[in-house]
Design a protein around this motif. Structure first.
Motif, PDB file in Angstrom:
ATOM      1  N   ALA A  79       0.798  -1.117  -0.032  1.00  0.00           N
ATOM      2  CA  ALA A  79      -0.016  -0.058   0.177  1.00  0.00           C
ATOM      3  C   ALA A  79       0.798   1.209   0.002  1.00  0.00           C
ATOM      4  O   ALA A  79       0.650   2.281  -0.583  1.00  0.00           O
ATOM      5  CB  ALA A  79      -0.844  -0.008   1.265  1.00  0.00           C
ATOM      6  N   CYS A  80       2.022   1.254   0.616  1.00  0.00           N
ATOM      7  CA  CYS A  80       2.773   2.286   0.723  1.00  0.00           C
ATOM      8  C   CYS A  80       3.483   2.672  -0.455  1.00  0.00           C
ATOM      9  O   CYS A  80       3.749   3.761  -1.067  1.00  0.00           O
ATOM     10  CB  CYS A  80       4.066   2.156   1.816  1.00  0.00           C
ATOM     11  SG  CYS A  80       4.776   0.688   1.913  1.00  0.00           S
ATOM     12  N   GLN A  81       3.879   1.444  -1.300  1.00  0.00           N
ATOM     13  CA  GLN A  81       4.653   1.646  -2.480  1.00  0.00           C
ATOM     14  C   GLN A  81       3.584   2.259  -3.644  1.00  0.00           C
ATOM     15  O   GLN A  81       4.002   3.194  -4.354  1.00  0.00           O
ATOM     16  CB  GLN A  81       4.840   0.101  -3.113  1.00  0.00           C
ATOM     17  CG  GLN A  81       5.689   0.318  -4.289  1.00  0.00           C
ATOM     18  CD  GLN A  81       6.275  -1.036  -4.594  1.00  0.00           C
ATOM     19  OE1 GLN A  81       6.519  -1.970  -3.941  1.00  0.00           O
ATOM     20  NE2 GLN A  81       6.225  -1.377  -5.879  1.00  0.00           N
ATOM     21  N   ARG A  82       2.123   2.004  -3.440  1.00  0.00           N
ATOM     22  CA  ARG A  82       1.172   2.428  -4.219  1.00  0.00           C
ATOM     23  C   ARG A  82       0.847   4.046  -3.927  1.00  0.00           C
ATOM     24  O   ARG A  82       0.668   4.807  -4.830  1.00  0.00           O
ATOM     25  CB  ARG A  82      -0.173   1.785  -4.455  1.00  0.00           C
ATOM     26  CG  ARG A  82      -0.011   0.522  -5.020  1.00  0.00           C
ATOM     27  CD  ARG A  82      -1.464  -0.325  -5.177  1.00  0.00           C
ATOM     28  NE  ARG A  82      -2.151  -0.495  -3.905  1.00  0.00           N
ATOM     29  CZ  ARG A  82      -1.890  -1.557  -3.430  1.00  0.00           C
ATOM     30  NH1 ARG A  82      -1.172  -2.546  -4.168  1.00  0.00           N
ATOM     31  NH2 ARG A  82      -2.283  -1.976  -2.213  1.00  0.00           N
ATOM     32  N   GLY A 125       8.109   7.106  -5.808  1.00  0.00           N
ATOM     33  CA  GLY A 125       8.766   5.918  -6.114  1.00  0.00           C
ATOM     34  C   GLY A 125       9.814   5.319  -5.266  1.00  0.00           C
ATOM     35  O   GLY A 125      10.782   5.160  -5.609  1.00  0.00           O
ATOM     36  N   CYS A 126       9.661   5.914  -3.904  1.00  0.00           N
ATOM     37  CA  CYS A 126      10.793   5.486  -3.013  1.00  0.00           C
ATOM     38  C   CYS A 126      10.922   3.949  -2.737  1.00  0.00           C
ATOM     39  O   CYS A 126      11.955   3.467  -2.142  1.00  0.00           O
ATOM     40  CB  CYS A 126      10.552   6.123  -1.518  1.00  0.00           C
ATOM     41  SG  CYS A 126      10.466   7.902  -1.901  1.00  0.00           S
ATOM     42  N   PHE A 127       9.765   3.313  -2.815  1.00  0.00           N
ATOM     43  CA  PHE A 127       9.600   2.001  -2.252  1.00  0.00           C
ATOM     44  C   PHE A 127      10.032   0.902  -3.315  1.00  0.00           C
ATOM     45  O   PHE A 127       9.599   1.155  -4.567  1.00  0.00           O
ATOM     46  CB  PHE A 127       8.191   1.660  -1.667  1.00  0.00           C
ATOM     47  CG  PHE A 127       8.136   2.655  -0.414  1.00  0.00           C
ATOM     48  CD1 PHE A 127       7.387   3.747  -0.433  1.00  0.00           C
ATOM     49  CD2 PHE A 127       8.637   2.183   0.819  1.00  0.00           C
ATOM     50  CE1 PHE A 127       7.302   4.426   0.544  1.00  0.00           C
ATOM     51  CE2 PHE A 127       8.145   2.492   1.896  1.00  0.00           C
ATOM     52  CZ  PHE A 127       7.657   3.955   1.888  1.00  0.00           C
ATOM     53  N   ASP A 128      10.564  -0.298  -3.018  1.00  0.00           N
ATOM     54  CA  ASP A 128      10.607  -1.487  -3.823  1.00  0.00           C
ATOM     55  C   ASP A 128      10.534  -2.697  -2.905  1.00  0.00           C
ATOM     56  O   ASP A 128      11.483  -2.795  -2.167  1.00  0.00           O
ATOM     57  CB  ASP A 128      11.895  -1.307  -4.649  1.00  0.00           C
ATOM     58  CG  ASP A 128      11.966  -2.260  -5.608  1.00  0.00           C
ATOM     59  OD1 ASP A 128      13.161  -2.522  -6.380  1.00  0.00           O
ATOM     60  OD2 ASP A 128      10.799  -3.012  -5.986  1.00  0.00           O
ATOM     61  N   ARG A 132      14.520   4.412  -0.321  1.00  0.00           N
ATOM     62  CA  ARG A 132      15.327   5.372  -0.732  1.00  0.00           C
ATOM     63  C   ARG A 132      14.998   6.811  -0.007  1.00  0.00           C
ATOM     64  O   ARG A 132      13.814   7.615  -0.321  1.00  0.00           O
ATOM     65  CB  ARG A 132      15.245   5.572  -2.214  1.00  0.00           C
ATOM     66  CG  ARG A 132      15.797   4.641  -3.007  1.00  0.00           C
ATOM     67  CD  ARG A 132      15.698   4.778  -4.658  1.00  0.00           C
ATOM     68  NE  ARG A 132      16.579   5.885  -4.661  1.00  0.00           N
ATOM     69  CZ  ARG A 132      17.090   6.234  -5.857  1.00  0.00           C
ATOM     70  NH1 ARG A 132      16.720   5.474  -6.617  1.00  0.00           N
ATOM     71  NH2 ARG A 132      18.059   7.037  -6.141  1.00  0.00           N
ATOM     72  N   LEU A 133      15.967   7.309   0.874  1.00  0.00           N
ATOM     73  CA  LEU A 133      15.778   8.192   1.586  1.00  0.00           C
ATOM     74  C   LEU A 133      15.991   9.649   0.529  1.00  0.00           C
ATOM     75  O   LEU A 133      15.329  10.690   0.828  1.00  0.00           O
ATOM     76  CB  LEU A 133      16.860   8.626   2.643  1.00  0.00           C
ATOM     77  CG  LEU A 133      16.913   9.852   3.433  1.00  0.00           C
ATOM     78  CD1 LEU A 133      15.669  10.173   4.089  1.00  0.00           C
ATOM     79  CD2 LEU A 133      17.772   9.738   4.420  1.00  0.00           C
ATOM     80  N   ASP A 134      16.740   9.624  -0.681  1.00  0.00           N
ATOM     81  CA  ASP A 134      17.015  10.985  -1.304  1.00  0.00           C
ATOM     82  C   ASP A 134      15.675  11.114  -2.169  1.00  0.00           C
ATOM     83  O   ASP A 134      15.890  12.179  -2.744  1.00  0.00           O
ATOM     84  CB  ASP A 134      18.036  10.518  -2.094  1.00  0.00           C
ATOM     85  CG  ASP A 134      18.253   9.248  -3.040  1.00  0.00           C
ATOM     86  OD1 ASP A 134      18.871   9.114  -3.871  1.00  0.00           O
ATOM     87  OD2 ASP A 134      17.244   8.502  -2.772  1.00  0.00           O
ATOM     88  N   ARG A 135      14.669  10.185  -2.206  1.00  0.00           N
ATOM     89  CA  ARG A 135      13.633  10.551  -2.995  1.00  0.00           C
ATOM     90  C   ARG A 135      12.467  10.915  -2.017  1.00  0.00           C
ATOM     91  O   ARG A 135      11.540  11.531  -2.580  1.00  0.00           O
ATOM     92  CB  ARG A 135      13.059   9.545  -3.880  1.00  0.00           C
ATOM     93  CG  ARG A 135      13.880   9.178  -4.931  1.00  0.00           C
ATOM     94  CD  ARG A 135      13.304   8.228  -5.822  1.00  0.00           C
ATOM     95  NE  ARG A 135      14.127   8.515  -7.312  1.00  0.00           N
ATOM     96  CZ  ARG A 135      13.499   7.494  -8.111  1.00  0.00           C
ATOM     97  NH1 ARG A 135      12.413   6.920  -8.018  1.00  0.00           N
ATOM     98  NH2 ARG A 135      14.098   7.723  -9.351  1.00  0.00           N
TER      99      ARG A 135
END
Lengths: 242, 158, 343
Positions: B68-71, B76-79, B99-102
């Motif tokens: 759910a977090c990825q959606r 686009g921080c999650f994979d 990814r913290l940088d995003r």
């Protein structure tokens, strides 16, 4: 020169309240479809009251430093004048418009968000110069303090947010509504097509439209005045560049 | 204010002196500067620090790899990849790259998480000297406090 | 009988050194004072990490400026570009030779004068020398071959020239009362009169003080060098040590102006109420301590005013001097002369 920092320090106190409410200083996202993210607890309401108590002192200090100051008046009175008719022609909104004497405030004329339940005045200027815009803004700050106090006194019980489905599907329609933002009239046009993603979203940003009158206002003034006029329009470049 | 009073105020520089009096009062009043890093103001409870995965009271991870977090994430921080083991009720993540940088700290992932597995912490000291350190793997998402600081460029901490 | 080596050799040498070190020391103090006081007025703390309470901050600034690359434009007039900071600094420091620091005192049978040179027209010399620094400003603005410094230099020149007139006229009232242009004699005359001239000539003092702020290009009259208006005015294109010279010369000029105000209007090294017996105990504190205290007060006032007021727009600045200060100082002079002859 210190006035800037006095104002900023007062702003920080308010931003601390936002940070406590939702964790972010500026990107509060406090008003959403269905209501607000969470409720206030009584200690937080008290802290808001305390912060509000400290603000009139700062406003008074700034007024003592600027309102009657001869240097300030020489720099702002009669500078960047725009008449009421011209202001309406240019699409100017917000404090610069009200400083010319035109009574147009969305909160009073097309009330939204229960503004009709609150008791407040809309300050108007007359000369349409930088000085009047400054005075209008100072008075608007005082009126806003009054509105917040009234809201705190009348906080209703109950749920803070309605039940909103996770994914919204809206039947095809279009809507345009403006609100009275501090910079002017901020509006959103949204068109939906029945799916869960909007078809078109357009933001009417007040800074972009207010900026168009800068050239007209600067005419006849000195080069050093352009800074003052630009400051009095109170633009947010992010809105303009979008 | 009649003309005489205005003249008086103009000649005797009343507005100038009032302004000087205001700044003099500020000169003697308490300063608002907080001497960081000797004194660190604790962030408020709901402060949006770095995102962390959390465990329940029994120490088991709360994440069920529902994505759910990825959606919800617009950046686009999650994979995430999950797997349900034999006989287990819920899925478990086998890959959880973040990814913290995003991250823009918008909080949408925190709001949609059904198990409150991913939450904001109050850690704001997030600077590193190497961009590769800004990508977190699954185990690193549980790091907190000292171990998180050591993970994020421990060399440049005081 | 003091050895001639000492009286004619060492002591004058020490005085020459003092004339360079004293303004520089005051500049160092001023840099620190300005940043701390402006910060305190704004509710902040100011630099407090470099040394105890930030007292080494000016040295840190100096080291930083020393190591900066010295850039000269390709099409700039090299000679004028290089000489203008020198001119500004040199003329200001030279004026310090004529400023007395306190009354002379005797060591044995030698009288130690707390000044380097004393001239019957010392006041004129000081004013003239501090005006030479305007040349440095014009050269700097012109030689930079760039429009903002040129505009800044032109504005600065017009400002300084215009404000020289009220300075001259108000100083004339003091000279009129003291019957002398010798700075030491003016202070002695204040002692004889028993009252500081600032109380006898309040209008002169006020006009002189406002003009002094404008002469030194300080707020609220600092448009020629303000960042938001003109990048940085006449010293935009300067970097490194040359910029440091302009910077220090401005502070030295402030100290010079404060010293002039103190000597002319505030009794120099005299204690308050020099005529009243009741306050005679204040004379126990040496003169130059009083002098320093008074100068520090005016330097504080400089910084305080800077932190409080917005900047004058250039035309308001010029209108102020030509329409208000000059007629006021003329009328003031006539009134002083008239009162002196009537009373």
């Amino acid at each position: 020169m210190s006035v800037l920092l006095y104002g900023f320090e007062a702003r920080e106190r308010i931003l601390d309240l936002f940070e406590e409410y939702v964790g972010a200083r500026l990107t509060v996202h406090g008003i959403r479809i269905g209501g607000v993210p969470r409720d206030f607890d009584p200690e937080f309401v008290q802290r808001i009251g305390k912060t509000l108590d400290g603000l009139p002192r700062t406003l008074r200090d700034i007024e003592l430093l600027l309102n009657e100051n001869r240097i300030w008046k020489e720099r702002t009175q009669g500078v960047g004048v725009i008449t009421a008719a011209e202001a309406v022609d240019f699409g100017l909104t917000g404090p610069p418009l009200r400083a010319t004497g035109v009574h147009w405030d969305i909160r009073k004329d097309v009330p939204y968000s229960s503004y009709e339940d609150f008791d407040f005045d809309v300050p108007l200027g007359s000369a349409g110069d930088v000085y009047d815009r400054y005075l209008v803004r100072m008075e608007e700050m005082r009126q806003s303090l009054g509105i917040v106090r009234q809201a705190l006194d009348r906080l209703p019980d109950g749920e803070c947010s309605a039940k909103v489905p996770r994914i919204l599907r809206i039947p095809p329609a279009e809507v345009f509504h403006t609100i009275e933002a501090p910079k002017g009239e901020l509006g959103f046009y949204i068109r939906s097509n029945g799916t869960d993603k909007p078809e078109r979203v357009k933001m009417k940003s007040p800074s972009f439209i207010n900026l168009m009158s800068l050239a007209h206002m600067s005419r006849g003034n000195l080069f050093s005045d352009v800074i003052g006029i630009l400051g009095s329009l109170d633009i947010v470049l992010g809105e303009i560049d979008k | 204010m009649n003309a005489l009073e205005r003249l008086f105020r103009k000649i005797f520089l009343v507005d100038i002196l009032t302004g000087l009096a205001v700044t003099l009062r500020y000169y003697f009043s308490k300063k608002v500067t907080v001497p960081y890093p000797e004194k660190v103001l604790p962030p408020p409870e709901r402060f949006r620090g770095i995102l962390r995965l959390c465990r329940n009271d029994q120490g088991e991870p709360l994440c069920i790899a529902c994505k759910a977090c990825q959606r919800a994430c617009g950046q686009g921080c999650f994979d995430i990849e999950g797997k349900r083991e034999e006989g287990a009720k819920a899925m478990k993540p086998v890959k959880f790259d973040w990814r913290l940088d995003r991250c823009s700290f918008c909080g949408l992932c925190v709001e949609v998480c059904p198990t409150a597995a991913i939450r904001f912490s109050r850690e704001f000291r997030l600077s590193t000297l190497d961009r590769r350190e800004l990508a977190f793997s699954h185990e690193e998402m549980y790091l907190e406090g000292e171990s998180l600081q050591n993970r994020l460029c421990g060399a440049c901490r005081p | 009988m003091m050895s001639p080596w000492l009286a004619d050799g060492l002591i004058p040498l020490a005085k020459i050194l003092a004339v360079i070190l004293y303004p520089m020391l005051m500049v160092i103090v001023m840099i620190w004072l300005e940043r701390r006081v402006v910060a305190w007025i704004q509710g902040r703390v100011g630099p407090n990490r470099v040394g105890y309470q930030g007292i080494l901050q000016p040295f840190a600034d100096a080291v930083k400026l020393f190591f900066k690359e010295d850039i000269v434009q390709r099409r700039a007039d090299r000679f004028l570009f290089n000489i203008s900071p020198v001119l500004v600094m040199f003329s200001t420091l030279l004026a310090f030779c004529f400023l007395p620091l306190g009354e002379s005192f005797r060591i044995g049978d030698y009288t130690l004068n707390l000044w380097v040179a004393r001239s019957p027209v010392g006041l004129l010399l000081v004013l003239g020398l501090s005006s030479i620094s305007v040349f440095g400003v014009i050269f700097g603005g012109w030689a930079s071959n760039s429009k903002y410094p040129l505009l800044g230099a032109l504005r600065s020149v017009v400002q300084v020239l215009s404000y020289e007139i009220p300075v001259g006229l108000t100083v004339l009232t003091v000279v009129f009362l003291a019957r002398s242009m010798d700075l030491v004699r003016i202070v002695e005359r204040q002692q004889e009169s028993g009252v500081w001239y600032g109380f006898l000539l309040p209008v002169s003092f006020l006009v002189f003080w406002i003009s002094a702020i404008a002469e030194t290009n300080r707020a609220p009259f600092d448009l020629p060098e303000a960042e938001s208006e003109l990048v940085a005015g006449y010293h935009t294109e300067y970097s490194g040590m040359k910029f440091a010279f302009f910077y220090m010369a401005e502070y030295a000029h402030m100290v010079l102006a404060s010293s002039l105000v103190v000597i002319l209007f505030f009794g120099g090294w005299l204690p308050p109420f020099p005529g009243l017996k009741a306050f005679a105990f204040l004379g126990a504190i040496p003169g130059f301590i009083w002098y320093l205290v008074k100068i520090m007060f005016f330097l504080y006032l400089y910084v305080w005013i800077r932190a409080t007021f917005p900047r004058y727009r250039f035309d308001s600045l010029i209108r102020l001097v030509w329409k208000w200060l000059i007629p006021l100082s003329l009328v003031n002079f006539l009134v002083v002369v008239g009162l002196r002859y009537l009373l």
